[in-house]
Design a protein around this motif. Structure first.
Motif, PDB file in Angstrom:
ATOM      1  N   LYS A  77      12.264  -5.742 -12.939  1.00 10.72           N
ATOM      2  CA  LYS A  77      11.190  -5.454 -11.982  1.00 10.72           C
ATOM      3  C   LYS A  77      11.560  -5.907 -10.574  1.00 10.72           C
ATOM      4  CE  LYS A  77       7.506  -5.634 -15.367  1.00 10.72           C
ATOM      5  NZ  LYS A  77       6.224  -6.225 -15.746  1.00 10.72           N
ATOM      6  N   CYS A  81       6.786  -7.920  -6.590  1.00 13.12           N
ATOM      7  CA  CYS A  81       5.591  -7.364  -7.230  1.00 13.12           C
ATOM      8  C   CYS A  81       5.156  -8.172  -8.442  1.00 13.12           C
ATOM      9  CB  CYS A  81       5.832  -5.903  -7.604  1.00 13.12           C
ATOM     10  SG  CYS A  81       5.707  -4.838  -6.159  1.00 13.12           S
ATOM     11  N   SER A  83       3.245 -11.165 -10.074  1.00 11.15           N
ATOM     12  CA  SER A  83       2.137 -11.976  -9.586  1.00 11.15           C
ATOM     13  C   SER A  83       1.492 -12.722 -10.750  1.00 11.15           C
ATOM     14  CB  SER A  83       1.098 -11.092  -8.877  1.00 11.15           C
ATOM     15  OG  SER A  83       0.564 -10.187  -9.815  1.00 11.15           O
ATOM     16  N   SER A 181       4.764  -1.654   2.795  1.00 12.08           N
ATOM     17  CA  SER A 181       3.735  -2.008   1.821  1.00 12.08           C
ATOM     18  C   SER A 181       2.634  -0.965   1.886  1.00 12.08           C
ATOM     19  CB  SER A 181       3.140  -3.370   2.143  1.00 12.08           C
ATOM     20  OG  SER A 181       4.007  -4.384   1.733  1.00 12.08           O
ATOM     21  N   LYS A 184      -3.137  -1.439  -1.120  1.00  9.83           N
ATOM     22  CA  LYS A 184      -3.240  -2.121  -2.412  1.00  9.83           C
ATOM     23  C   LYS A 184      -3.707  -1.196  -3.535  1.00  9.83           C
ATOM     24  CE  LYS A 184      -4.037  -7.022  -2.967  1.00  9.83           C
ATOM     25  NZ  LYS A 184      -4.928  -8.101  -2.674  1.00  9.83           N
ATOM     26  N   ALA A 187      -0.999   0.806  -4.967  1.00 11.92           N
ATOM     27  CA  ALA A 187       0.080   0.065  -5.607  1.00 11.92           C
ATOM     28  C   ALA A 187      -0.121   0.005  -7.112  1.00 11.92           C
ATOM     29  CB  ALA A 187       0.128  -1.336  -5.032  1.00 11.92           C
ATOM     30  N   LEU A 188       0.980   0.024  -7.803  1.00 14.12           N
ATOM     31  CA  LEU A 188       1.032  -0.250  -9.236  1.00 14.12           C
ATOM     32  C   LEU A 188       0.308   0.776 -10.111  1.00 14.12           C
ATOM     33  CD1 LEU A 188       0.378  -4.100  -8.979  1.00 14.12           C
ATOM     34  CD2 LEU A 188       2.571  -2.958  -9.109  1.00 14.12           C
ATOM     35  N   CYS A 193       6.432  -0.423  -7.907  1.00 10.38           N
ATOM     36  CA  CYS A 193       6.223  -1.514  -6.948  1.00 10.38           C
ATOM     37  C   CYS A 193       6.209  -0.950  -5.540  1.00 10.38           C
ATOM     38  CB  CYS A 193       7.347  -2.537  -7.062  1.00 10.38           C
ATOM     39  SG  CYS A 193       7.307  -3.787  -5.763  1.00 10.38           S
ATOM     40  N   LYS A 195       5.244  -2.902  -2.768  1.00 11.35           N
ATOM     41  CA  LYS A 195       5.135  -3.973  -1.772  1.00 11.35           C
ATOM     42  C   LYS A 195       6.465  -4.109  -1.064  1.00 11.35           C
ATOM     43  CE  LYS A 195       1.757  -6.965  -3.972  1.00 11.35           C
ATOM     44  NZ  LYS A 195       1.686  -8.103  -4.865  1.00 11.35           N
ATOM     45  N   ALA A 390      10.343   1.662  -7.528  1.00 14.31           N
ATOM     46  CA  ALA A 390       9.930   1.014  -6.278  1.00 14.31           C
ATOM     47  C   ALA A 390       9.939   2.050  -5.169  1.00 14.31           C
ATOM     48  CB  ALA A 390      10.864  -0.132  -5.936  1.00 14.31           C
TER      49      ALA A 390
END
Ligand code: CU
Length: 407
Positions: A77, A81, A83, A181, A184, A187-188, A193, A195, A390
């Motif tokens: 990964k 990304c 967390s 970036s 939000k 994202a994902l 990824c 970010k 990504a």
């Protein structure tokens, strides 16, 4: 009768010599190569990094892992990304792996000292081509760069897995090339990824942990300093010391430079096999000295720029993997090789058997020497892992006519 004439025999002998010189052959590392290892150098700076001259035990032919088709591939990964709990667990494991690796004695080829030592031997002309007196070997500055480093990271990751007793452990990558970036909410959503990876991965910057290296440039210790990819690797010169990077750029300017550089080297200048993969290099060829003399576009530009940017141990080929951040950095280079292959019909690996049959030796997680060929390391999936997707759009779709941002 004519064959008995010394002149005719001499002529035949010379003809055979000429023909055999025309036939090419891949670089091959053997037991003999290790036995003949000697003090190397890079840009005149000596390097004493030969592994033991005698390889203990057998050399086995590498075979890709047997994969269970119903089991999903292991995923490397993007570090930035991770967390929450996943980040905490990963950081702990990674740091434990390096602690254990550093604790192994130097007699163990899996120890960290031996891991970076073997890269040094492959990077400094310490190995001599079999049957030659003076033709040195380097896996950099040429077409073996990408597959050799994929194998190097692969075995390093296997050793960490073994030390951690966790076959699912992956060396996640530092996607320094992603400058953007996204929102939000975007994202994902597909496991990708999105970010920005512009900043030094913090799990490699804790001075109390085994993933730390004190010998870096000040830039690498500044969590707010974005990575700068735009140093021109053809100007790389060890004797001049690390190049300076401009201190006065805005974030928008760094982002513009990085995107432009990635776009240019992958899509404009890097649009052919040799341009991207690097110079052909075979048995009988002298080692290419200097990045400008045959490195492919990724090796020459963003790769060299990042080595200079992190600086310290990472600045020189002989010491670069003494900094553990070398590995997530190289995992990304390897991912970007696959990205490049996906970006155009002209983007293809070399097809020459001199590339495919290039043969190298590295120790595996059981301290057994593996003989592998380039053709064994063409596909991450065949090796049992894949990459988290990504964002590359920020540089793939970069508008080269967009104005350079004002300060
Ligand atoms: Cu290297």
């Amino acid at each position: 009768m004519a064959f008995r004439s010394p002149m005719v025999l001499l002529g035949l002998f010379l003809l055979c010599r000429m023909l055999s010189n025309v036939q090419s052959a891949p670089i091959k590392i053997t037991r003999e190569t290790f036995r003949e290892c000697r003090r190397g150098q890079w840009a005149g700076i000596p390097a004493d990094c030969c592994p033991p001259k005698t390889i203990d035990g057998p050399i086995i032919d590498f075979s890709p892992p047997k994969l269970n088709p119903s089991k999903p591939l292991r995923v490397r990964k993007a570090l930035q990304c991770l967390s929450g709990k996943e980040l905490r667990t990963y950081t702990k494991k990674l740091q434990k792996g390096y602690r254990l690796m550093r604790a192994l004695p130097d007699t163990d080829p899996r120890s960290y000292a031996r891991q970076y030592g073997i890269h040094c031997a492959y990077a400094t002309g310490s190995f001599i081509q079999d049957g030659s007196n003076n033709l040195t070997i380097d896996v950099h500055v040429g077409w073996y760069f990408h597959p050799w480093h994929r194998a190097y990271v692969y075995f390093h990751e296997k050793i960490l897995q073994k030390l951690l007793n966790d076959t699912e452990f992956s060396l996640h990558y530092w996607n320094y090339d992603n400058t953007n970036s996204l929102d939000k909410n975007e994202a994902l959503h597909d496991g990708g990824c999105y970010k920005s990876g512009l900043y030094f991965p913090p799990m490699y910057n804790d001075p109390t942990k085994a993933t730390f290296q004190w010998n870096r440039s000040e830039r690498a210790f500044d969590p707010k300093r974005p990575a700068d990819l735009a140093f021109d690797g053809t100007r790389y010169n060890i004797s001049l010391g690390p190049p300076s990077f401009p201190d006065n750029l805005t974030l928008a300017q760094i982002i513009w430079r990085n995107n432009e550089l990635m776009h240019r080297t992958f899509l404009t200048w890097g649009n052919s096999t040799i341009a991207f993969m690097g110079k052909e290099y075979r048995e009988g060829d002298p080692q290419a000295l200097g990045i400008a003399n045959g490195a492919g576009m990724q090796e020459k530009y963003s790769h060299t720029s990042m080595h200079c940017y992190v600086g310290g141990k990472m600045f020189e080929p002989k010491s670069a993997p003494e900094d553990p951040v070398f590995f997530p950095f190289h995992a990304n280079l390897e991912r970007l090789w696959d990205v490049w292959l996906s970006l155009g019909d002209d983007h293809r690996n070399p097809t020459s058997s001199d590339w495919l049959d290039g043969e190298f030796l590295l120790w595996d997680e059981n301290a057994v020497m593996n003989r592998f060929r380039v053709r064994d390391f063409l596909s991450a999936e065949a090796l049992g892992y894949t990459y988290q997707k990504a964002n590359v759009d920020s540089w793939v779709n970069f508008d080269t006519s967009s104005p350079y941002p004002e300060s």
